[in-house]
Scaffold this motif. Structure first.
Motif, PDB file in Angstrom:
ATOM      1  N   ARG A  71      -3.957  31.182  22.616  1.00 14.69           N
ATOM      2  CA  ARG A  71      -4.430  30.106  21.731  1.00 14.69           C
ATOM      3  C   ARG A  71      -5.086  30.683  20.479  1.00 14.69           C
ATOM      4  O   ARG A  71      -4.858  30.225  19.372  1.00 14.69           O
ATOM      5  CB  ARG A  71      -5.406  29.220  22.511  1.00 14.69           C
ATOM      6  N   TRP A  72      -5.903  31.722  20.641  1.00 12.54           N
ATOM      7  CA  TRP A  72      -6.556  32.350  19.479  1.00 12.54           C
ATOM      8  C   TRP A  72      -5.547  33.041  18.567  1.00 12.54           C
ATOM      9  O   TRP A  72      -5.677  33.037  17.338  1.00 12.54           O
ATOM     10  CB  TRP A  72      -7.596  33.364  19.958  1.00 12.54           C
ATOM     11  N   ARG A  73      -4.497  33.635  19.189  1.00  6.25           N
ATOM     12  CA  ARG A  73      -3.465  34.262  18.369  1.00  6.25           C
ATOM     13  C   ARG A  73      -2.737  33.230  17.510  1.00  6.25           C
ATOM     14  O   ARG A  73      -2.420  33.476  16.348  1.00  6.25           O
ATOM     15  CB  ARG A  73      -2.464  35.002  19.265  1.00  6.25           C
ATOM     16  N   ARG A  74      -2.441  32.063  18.132  1.00  4.30           N
ATOM     17  CA  ARG A  74      -1.770  31.001  17.375  1.00  4.30           C
ATOM     18  C   ARG A  74      -2.637  30.525  16.222  1.00  4.30           C
ATOM     19  O   ARG A  74      -2.153  30.294  15.110  1.00  4.30           O
ATOM     20  CB  ARG A  74      -1.428  29.837  18.318  1.00  4.30           C
ATOM     21  N   ARG A  75      -3.939  30.373  16.501  1.00  6.24           N
ATOM     22  CA  ARG A  75      -4.851  29.925  15.448  1.00  6.24           C
ATOM     23  C   ARG A  75      -4.947  30.947  14.317  1.00  6.24           C
ATOM     24  O   ARG A  75      -4.931  30.597  13.135  1.00  6.24           O
ATOM     25  CB  ARG A  75      -6.239  29.671  16.029  1.00  6.24           C
ATOM     26  N   LEU A  76      -5.047  32.236  14.687  1.00  3.32           N
ATOM     27  CA  LEU A  76      -5.111  33.287  13.665  1.00  3.32           C
ATOM     28  C   LEU A  76      -3.813  33.360  12.877  1.00  3.32           C
ATOM     29  O   LEU A  76      -3.795  33.583  11.662  1.00  3.32           O
ATOM     30  CB  LEU A  76      -5.408  34.641  14.322  1.00  3.32           C
ATOM     31  N   ALA A 105      -1.747  30.837  12.327  1.00  2.00           N
ATOM     32  CA  ALA A 105      -1.706  29.675  11.431  1.00  2.00           C
ATOM     33  C   ALA A 105      -2.595  29.898  10.211  1.00  2.00           C
ATOM     34  O   ALA A 105      -2.222  29.561   9.076  1.00  2.00           O
ATOM     35  CB  ALA A 105      -2.156  28.424  12.192  1.00  2.00           C
ATOM     36  N   LEU A 106      -3.796  30.510  10.456  1.00  2.00           N
ATOM     37  CA  LEU A 106      -4.701  30.794   9.342  1.00  2.00           C
ATOM     38  C   LEU A 106      -4.083  31.802   8.372  1.00  2.00           C
ATOM     39  O   LEU A 106      -4.171  31.645   7.152  1.00  2.00           O
ATOM     40  CB  LEU A 106      -6.024  31.339   9.897  1.00  2.00           C
TER      41      LEU A 106
END
Length: 268
Positions: A10-15, A17-18
């Motif tokens: 989940r954090w990888r996806r967020r990073l 996307a950022l």
């Protein structure tokens, strides 16, 4: 162990996307930087080219017979305009000196044939054709004259201008039927353009001879005189300055003394 793995994904996806968002912003910013300044920079050039095109049309209809198809001049009719600059064109046209009805010793100031907008268009065409001195910005000139040192302008005028235009701007005769015109009621921008371009018998006062600020000081002094704050003595006598007034006083004084002598002699 499944929960921590899902948390990391989940954090990888967020990073990710950022990172994509930041990359998109950088791309948009780069495109804007590359193209937007060029658009704004081209706008004045496009306006100038349009104005010059209007000026060429006016030139072809009204000036070509004397100054030639390419402003190269016509012998016995009119000089070349290549390199004279837009300031010279605006001065000659706005003062009514051009177009001339016939060749004379000197072009006289008269009512203008073209509007100021048409004169500006003609100036843009000649400026584009061969370069040369450009007319000053009117707002800058108005501010410069309003804030100029009038006393300094008086010194500059007496040194550089009074010998021809008179100490009180009344003008004066020159050789071969020519003359230095009166500076009474001459618009500010025309005086500046005349100093910058040296029309007819007038010398050129380029910026290396009189700076732009010094030209403004001279104009401020001329305006000071023309507002009658210093008319040049108890009687203006054509506003030619102290030499005219001295001659008048001498003649009146001699005549008065002669009459007084005759009266006294008659009484005795």
């Amino acid at each position: 162990m499944a929960a921590p793995v899902r948390h990391r994904h989940r954090w990888r996806r967020r990073l990710g996307a950022l990172a994509r968002f930041v990359g998109a912003l950088a791309l948009v910013g780069g495109i804007y930087t590359a193209f937007a300044p060029g658009i704004y920079a081209d706008e004045p050039k496009q306006n100038f080219d349009k104005l010059a095109a209007e000026g060429k049309e006016l030139f072809d209809n009204s000036c070509v017979s004397c100054h030639g198809k390419n402003a190269e001049g016509v012998k016995g009719r009119g000089p070349s305009l290549i390199g004279v600059g837009g300031a010279a064109v605006e001065f000659q046209v706005n003062s009514g000196r051009m177009p001339m009805a016939k060749q004379e010793a000197q072009a006289e100031r008269k009512e203008a044939v073209f509007t100021p907008e048409q004169a500006e268009a003609l100036a843009a065409f000649i400026q584009k054709l061969g370069g040369g001195p450009e007319a000053p910005d009117k707002k800058w000139l108005a501010d410069a004259v309003a804030n100029a040192d009038v006393a300094s302008g008086g010194e500059l005028f007496r040194v550089n201008c009074a010998s021809c235009h008179g100490f009180a701007t009344g003008g004066g005769a020159l050789s071969s039927g020519k003359y230095a015109p009166s500076l009474r009621d001459v618009p500010t921008d025309q005086i500046y353009e005349a100093m910058l371009t040296g029309p007819q018998n007038m010398p050129v006062f380029a910026d290396n001879q009189l700076s732009a600020e010094q030209k403004a000081e001279v104009i401020a002094y001329i305006e000071y005189l023309n507002n009658d704050r210093d008319p040049g003595g108890p009687f203006t006598l054509g506003r030619f300055g102290p030499s005219t007034e001295g001659l008048a006083i001498f003649l009146v004084g001699i005549t008065t003394l002669a009459l007084a002598t005759l009266w006294i002699a008659g009484k005795s």
